[in-house]
Enzyme design. Structure first.
Site, PDB file in Angstrom:
ATOM      1  CE1 TYR A 177      42.210  32.650  65.003  1.00 40.01           C
ATOM      2  CE2 TYR A 177      42.952  34.621  63.273  1.00 40.01           C
ATOM      3  CZ  TYR A 177      42.676  34.869  64.944  1.00 40.01           C
ATOM      4  OH  TYR A 177      41.899  35.688  65.521  1.00 40.01           O
ATOM      5  CB  CYS A 178      39.225  28.618  62.630  1.00 43.34           C
ATOM      6  SG  CYS A 178      39.179  26.420  61.941  1.00 43.34           S
ATOM      7  NE  ARG A 179      34.703  26.696  66.083  1.00 46.08           N
ATOM      8  CZ  ARG A 179      33.930  26.084  65.288  1.00 46.08           C
ATOM      9  NH1 ARG A 179      33.534  25.236  64.424  1.00 46.08           N
ATOM     10  NH2 ARG A 179      32.583  26.736  65.117  1.00 46.08           N
ATOM     11  CB  CYS A 183      39.483  24.096  62.188  1.00 48.95           C
ATOM     12  SG  CYS A 183      37.429  25.465  62.574  1.00 48.95           S
TER      13      CYS A 183
END
Length: 219
Positions: A177-179, A183
């Site tokens: 996962y990221c932002r 993302c």
């Protein structure tokens, strides 16, 4: 001339919030602040704007009640006023996704086309982690991870992933996962992992959405 009613005055103030949101640059700054508080220089770097332009947009966001600031030495540090701002951003995104054909086309051509596997839902991820079936990796920069992350997630910034591949387990699914949902870091990480034989998927959105849903976080 008719007197301005209290209701009209309220709507004028509500419009200040809407005006503060009416800029792609300011929405991008809010996404950056959704990862954690940050100084003007860091926000300028994250958004690709000049420091002066970033400061201008931050003043408008503050006027709309969306961000707040504090002094730290000579630096001004900004943060979201509260997590209701995250809910507001999610609402804007959901309306646009459902009712703007151009948004649907951009998502289909640039995001859905890169990954035909169903992303992991937030509630699904909780179950996978509790059963030991999944390892969660946070592919954001270390500073964003340090400001807050999903409980138990391991920080492997995207640029560090190639050198860390050999230490990742093959007997668990890896969820990146990221932002947020748009993302590209998580898309890139999942692509690399699959190329090296790992079972990998991305979380359906990112850390801000996880946090606003009041799911377990570490700091």
């Amino acid at each position: 001339m008719a007197a301005v009613t209290p209701k009209k005055k309220l709507f004028e103030n509500f419009a200040l919030v809407a005006k503060a949101l009416a800029s792609a640059n300011r929405l991008e700054l809010l996404e950056a602040l959704a990862q954690g508080e940050r100084g003007v220089d860091g926000l300028a770097q994250a958004s690709g704007m000049s420091v002066a332009n970033t400061s201008h947009h931050l003043q408008i966001l503050r006027g709309g009640g969306l961000v707040q600031s504090r002094k730290e030495g000579t630096q001004v540090i900004y943060s979201l006023t509260d997590e209701k701002v995250l809910s507001l951003l999610a609402g804007i995104r959901n309306v646009a996704e459902q009712h703007l054909a151009e948004v649907e086309r951009i998502v289909r051509e640039n995001f859905d086309s890169r990954d035909n596997l169903t992303p992991v839902r937030r509630d699904e991820l909780l179950g996978l982690v509790r059963s030991g079936e999944a390892m969660v990796i946070d592919v954001r920069p270390a500073a964003e991870y340090d400001a807050g992350h999903i409980s138990g997630a391991v920080n492997i910034p995207l640029e560090s992933l190639p050198e860390r591949l050999s230490k990742l387990p093959h007997d668990q699914e890896i969820v990146a996962y990221c932002r947020g949902p748009y993302c590209m870091l998580a898309f890139d990480a999942v692509e690399q992992l699959r190329q090296h034989g790992y079972r990998a998927r991305r979380l359906e959105d990112g850390f801000p959405e996880w946090k606003v849903d009041q799911l377990p976080v570490d700091k």
